[in-house]
Each structure stands twice: as C-alpha cells, then as structure tokens.
Scaffold this motif. Structure first.
Motif, mmCIF file in Angstrom:
data_model
loop_
_atom_site.group_PDB
_atom_site.id
_atom_site.type_symbol
_atom_site.label_atom_id
_atom_site.label_comp_id
_atom_site.label_asym_id
_atom_site.label_seq_id
_atom_site.Cartn_x
_atom_site.Cartn_y
_atom_site.Cartn_z
ATOM 1 N N SER A 189 0.846 -1.197 0.000
ATOM 2 C CA SER A 189 0.000 0.000 0.000
ATOM 3 C C SER A 189 0.881 1.246 0.000
ATOM 4 C CB SER A 189 -0.905 0.014 1.232
ATOM 5 O OG SER A 189 -1.624 1.215 1.291
ATOM 6 N N ALA A 190 0.607 2.128 -0.901
ATOM 7 C CA ALA A 190 1.438 3.329 -1.035
ATOM 8 C C ALA A 190 1.169 4.351 0.061
ATOM 9 C CB ALA A 190 1.203 3.968 -2.397
ATOM 10 N N HIS A 191 -0.013 4.354 0.615
ATOM 11 C CA HIS A 191 -0.380 5.400 1.563
ATOM 12 C C HIS A 191 -0.314 4.966 3.025
ATOM 13 C CE1 HIS A 191 -1.587 7.938 -1.722
ATOM 14 N NE2 HIS A 191 -2.268 6.930 -2.217
ATOM 15 N N SER A 243 -6.313 1.498 9.251
ATOM 16 C CA SER A 243 -5.075 1.828 8.560
ATOM 17 C C SER A 243 -4.376 2.953 9.311
ATOM 18 C CB SER A 243 -5.352 2.279 7.130
ATOM 19 O OG SER A 243 -5.818 1.200 6.368
ATOM 20 N N ILE A 244 -3.073 2.830 9.428
ATOM 21 C CA ILE A 244 -2.261 3.863 10.052
ATOM 22 C C ILE A 244 -1.507 4.564 8.931
ATOM 23 C CG2 ILE A 244 -0.463 4.369 11.740
ATOM 24 C CD1 ILE A 244 -3.013 3.047 12.880
ATOM 25 N N TRP A 245 -1.730 5.845 8.783
ATOM 26 C CA TRP A 245 -1.103 6.604 7.705
ATOM 27 C C TRP A 245 0.292 7.053 8.108
ATOM 28 C CZ3 TRP A 245 -3.890 5.035 4.107
ATOM 29 C CH2 TRP A 245 -5.261 4.954 4.212
ATOM 30 N N SER A 246 1.176 7.078 7.140
ATOM 31 C CA SER A 246 2.535 7.510 7.427
ATOM 32 C C SER A 246 2.618 9.024 7.566
ATOM 33 C CB SER A 246 3.498 7.029 6.340
ATOM 34 O OG SER A 246 3.039 7.429 5.077
ATOM 35 N N THR A 247 1.847 9.748 6.764
ATOM 36 C CA THR A 247 1.854 11.217 6.824
ATOM 37 C C THR A 247 0.423 11.749 6.760
ATOM 38 O OG1 THR A 247 2.156 11.301 4.432
ATOM 39 C CG2 THR A 247 4.144 11.477 5.786
ATOM 40 N N PRO A 248 -0.347 11.581 7.851
ATOM 41 C CA PRO A 248 -1.712 12.112 7.840
ATOM 42 C C PRO A 248 -1.703 13.639 7.823
ATOM 43 C CG PRO A 248 -1.141 11.375 10.026
ATOM 44 C CD PRO A 248 -0.007 10.983 9.129
#
Length: 82
Positions: free
Chosen positions: A32-34, A52-57
């Motif tokens: 997953s890219a996001h 889902s845990i986002w890398s850069t929310p």
C-alpha cells in the motif's frame, strides 16, 4: 516474530503502543502506497475492527486521537475468537 518499526510521528507511535497494550496487533500494510501499517483488534475475524495507520496524515494529532478512540470503543477481546 520481527519487531515492528517505530512510527515516525511520536503522537501516533504513542497511540499505537496504547493499542498494542490493549491487545491490538500491528500488521504491515504490504504494498500500500499510503498506509504505514494496519492495526487489528483482538477479534481476528471479519467482524473484528481494523484501522489503517497513515505515514503522513494531514493532522497527526487527530489521527492519534482516532486510533485511541477506536481502541477505547472496541468491545472485542481475544476470548471471543472462534
């Protein structure tokens, strides 16, 4: 079992640690890219919660609050698993 990587944001990392202490499990997001990763509630079936845990929310503080809120509102525990 390999150790999970630390999230780059300290507020989100604290929320993930909180989830893990409450029986949630980290899962790599794969290709997953996001998403940085996923959290799965103690009920490891279709009915269990996932996030889902986002890398850069956009807002890291709010994302950490969302994680904690989902953990607090989850009524599942590992003994329910079939």
């Amino acid at each position: 079992m390999a150790k999970r990587p630390a999230h780059p944001n300290k507020e989100i990392e604290k929320a993930i640690v909180y989830a893990e202490k409450n029986g949630w499990v980290y899962k790599d997001s794969g290709k997953s890219a996001h998403a940085w990763g996923r959290l799965l509630c103690p009920l490891h079936t279709r009915e269990g919660h996932k996030m889902s845990i986002w890398s850069t929310p956009r807002n890291t503080f709010n994302h950490a609050k969302q994680i904690k809120r989902l953990v607090e509102n989850c009524q599942h525990d590992a003994s329910e698993e079939k």
